[in-house]
Design an enzyme around this catalytic site. Structure first.
Site, PDB file in Angstrom:
ATOM      1  N   CYS A 103       0.837  -1.199   0.000  1.00  0.00           N
ATOM      2  CA  CYS A 103       0.000   0.000   0.000  1.00  0.00           C
ATOM      3  C   CYS A 103       0.877   1.256   0.000  1.00  0.00           C
ATOM      4  O   CYS A 103       1.520   1.561  -0.991  1.00  0.00           O
ATOM      5  CB  CYS A 103      -0.964  -0.039   1.176  1.00  0.00           C
ATOM      6  SG  CYS A 103      -2.379   1.090   0.995  1.00  0.00           S
ATOM      7  N   HIS A 190      -3.705  -5.158   0.794  1.00  0.00           N
ATOM      8  CA  HIS A 190      -3.149  -5.652   2.061  1.00  0.00           C
ATOM      9  C   HIS A 190      -3.245  -7.179   2.100  1.00  0.00           C
ATOM     10  O   HIS A 190      -4.265  -7.732   2.513  1.00  0.00           O
ATOM     11  CB  HIS A 190      -3.902  -5.044   3.247  1.00  0.00           C
ATOM     12  CG  HIS A 190      -3.605  -3.600   3.461  1.00  0.00           C
ATOM     13  ND1 HIS A 190      -2.543  -3.166   4.211  1.00  0.00           N
ATOM     14  CD2 HIS A 190      -4.233  -2.485   2.990  1.00  0.00           C
ATOM     15  CE1 HIS A 190      -2.522  -1.838   4.219  1.00  0.00           C
ATOM     16  NE2 HIS A 190      -3.531  -1.399   3.484  1.00  0.00           N
ATOM     17  N   GLU A 192      -1.970  -9.188   4.129  1.00  0.00           N
ATOM     18  CA  GLU A 192      -1.887  -9.718   5.491  1.00  0.00           C
ATOM     19  C   GLU A 192      -3.237  -9.870   6.179  1.00  0.00           C
ATOM     20  O   GLU A 192      -3.358 -10.625   7.148  1.00  0.00           O
ATOM     21  CB  GLU A 192      -0.973  -8.822   6.346  1.00  0.00           C
ATOM     22  CG  GLU A 192      -1.532  -7.447   6.685  1.00  0.00           C
ATOM     23  CD  GLU A 192      -1.281  -6.399   5.606  1.00  0.00           C
ATOM     24  OE1 GLU A 192      -1.449  -5.196   5.896  1.00  0.00           O
ATOM     25  OE2 GLU A 192      -0.914  -6.783   4.473  1.00  0.00           O
TER      26      GLU A 192
END
Length: 540
Positions: A103, A190, A192
């Site tokens: 990001c 993202h 994660e």
């Protein structure tokens, strides 16, 4: 809520800085203020590769000395064109170490390497379908059209020289990019977060295929190395540990006892605010079943006297914390000389205090902050120890794995979070003996019914709260005027956010019926259906 207090020392406290690190592959996350930086580290560790979170101010020379196998630049709330936007050392791109920008991290990479970033015509927030243009390398085994989580207002409008497009979304032309030759990668999403379906595969690709790591971060390896390091550091000296019964202090006690045996002394201070039967069960478990010495201190009357008449929740926390320090100090002096204080510091605590704990000249920690489960002000100036912090490189889920691997019973390993001040902050307003007894009985029923149905592990927390008001009821042919009990049952991954649990009505009915019939002084039970945010999990 965990808080920290400064431990006064005559010299820099000794800590087990390298426990769990040693000579193993390392991935560094440079933090630019993202709420997900710790989550990135956890996701990498779940692949059995060790990772650490460092400040974005970390220089390229410092990174070279750490010799990581890879570097990840986190997201963040800033715009790369903002006046105070955080920037990393541009020499990082020349280290020859693989870098993944996430990001904001991707936008920073593009900006510093000569590409262009601009405010997007339309921001992208939430789930988005990722369409893959190059299925090799970073996106191997990531399905075309998979869901990824977006949260950005800026976008890459022109890639730097040498970069190629890997993937796009409907609203983001450059959703993933790469300079394969220099092993520089960027993703606008993202990977994660749990909402990114293909995120784990992408992280594994970066860690294993691009950074060439090996799976050396295992529970067994950590335990072996931690025990060896504890023995080396402590030698024949004595260690003191404040035992609370939670998973952190219990795992720490087990680990230390395996390493140094009876050189360890555990102190359990019963402040009178624990759940029914909990203090007795804890002491019996450690002394009789595990044969770990525990000094039991009954200070119930002292703590109750300290909070008498107090209605403000922060004042309750402060008084409980100060009295805990007083009792701990008295007990430690009575038990004799100790060289070390064992502290259940976890890695999130280290991250939060990283900027304040480093000597600007040497980088060494010189003012260690002590985690406390109380809102405390500070330890006495003449209470001086060196520190033993074997768990300071671990996340909470890793502590549970360690506890389980060294024989800690499941009832402690999977114990739901319980506030340090205990039931004192689950009784709104003044804490009295009567109210404590009522809440203990009601809370016991909640836990019994949840446990009997095998639902305990379905919830992050399940407990009762006592309100300092009276409600009108009818029992038999008589009107009653008694306390209401609030049931608070939530689901969560980490406690940062939480949702109220959709407990079956028949279970709620049984709990309510039992409490009203079995707990004297209660005539009403209500269920809290507030999520976090806007509410908090605890009521005080």
């Amino acid at each position: 809520m965990n808080t920290v207090v400064t431990l006064p020392t005559e010299q820099a406290p000794q800590t087990l800085e390298n426990v769990g690190r040693f000579d193993r592959p390392l991935i560094i996350i440079l933090d630019f203020g993202s709420q997900y930086s710790e989550l990135i580290a956890r996701r990498i560790r779940e692949t059995q590769v060790y990772s650490e979170v460092l400040s974005y101010r970390t220089t390229s020379e410092q990174l070279r000395q750490l010799n990581p196998k890879g570097i990840i630049l986190s997201g963040g709330p800033s715009s790369v064109y903002g006046d105070n936007a955080p920037h990393c050392d541009p020499e990082i791109w020349n280290l020859g170490i693989p870098v993944l920008g996430v990001c904001y991290g991707m936008q920073l990479m593009v900006n510093q390497l000569g590409g262009e970033v601009a405010k997007a015509d339309r921001g992208e927030y939430g789930k988005a379908s990722l369409y893959i243009d190059d299925p090799t390398d970073l996106l191997t085994n990531v399905e075309d059209g998979t869901t990824m989580w977006m949260s950005h207002g800026d976008s890459v409008t022109q890639m730097p020289s040498g970069f190629e497009l890997l993937a796009h979304t409907e609203n983001t032309p450059c959703a993933a990019i790469a300079d394969h030759e220099r092993k520089l990668y960027g993703v606008q999403f993202h990977p994660e977060v749990v909402h990114s379906i293909g995120g784990i595969a992408l992280i594994r690709n970066f860690v294993y295929h691009i950074c060439d790591c090996e799976p050396t971060w295992t529970t067994a390896a950590f335990v072996e190395e931690a025990i060896r390091e504890i023995r080396t550091r402590v030698g024949e000296k004595r260690v003191l540990l404040a035992l609370s019964g939670g998973v952190d202090s219990s795992t720490l006690a087990f680990l230390l006892y395996k390493a140094i045996g009876e050189q360890l002394t555990c102190v359990f201070i019963d402040q009178g605010f624990m759940r029914k039967y909990e203090p007795e069960r804890l002491v019996k478990l450690f002394q009789e079943q595990f044969h770990i010495p525990v000094e039991y201190v009954n200070a119930r009357d002292r703590f109750l006297a300290k909070v008498a008449g107090v209605t403000d929740p922060e004042e309750k926390r402060r008084r409980i914390g100060h009295e805990f320090i007083n009792v701990f100090e008295e007990t430690s002096k009575r038990l004799g000389h100790f060289d070390y204080l064992a502290q259940g510091t976890l890695y999130p605590d280290v991250i939060e205090s990283a900027d304040t704990n480093a000597d600007p000249q040497t980088g060494e920690r010189v003012a260690v902050k002590i985690k406390s489960h109380h809102n405390v002000g500070g330890l006495p100036k003449d209470l001086r120890f060196k520190l033993v912090e074997p768990l300071r490189k671990l996340f909470k889920d890793e502590v549970r794995k360690v506890g389980r691997s060294i024989g800690l019973p499941e009832e402690i390993v999977q114990r739901q979070p319980f506030p340090g001040p205990g039931l004192a902050i689950r009784i709104l307003g003044e804490v009295t003996s009567e109210r404590l007894n009522i809440l203990r009985d009601a809370d016991l029923i909640v836990r019994q019914e949840i446990n009997q149905r095998g639902m305990y592990h379905d919830f992050w927390q399940a407990f009762a709260v006592l309100l300092p008001i009276r409600s009108v009821g009818v029992m038999g042919d008589q009107r009653t005027y008694a306390y209401p009990i609030v049931l608070r049952i939530v689901t969560s991954e980490d406690g940062m956010t939480a949702d109220w649990a959709r407990v079956p009505y028949d279970v709620l009915e049984v709990i309510s019926t039992r409490i009203v019939n079995e707990v004297k002084g209660v005539n009403r039970v209500v269920y809290d259906i507030t999520s976090k945010p806007p509410g908090t999990i605890e009521w005080e």
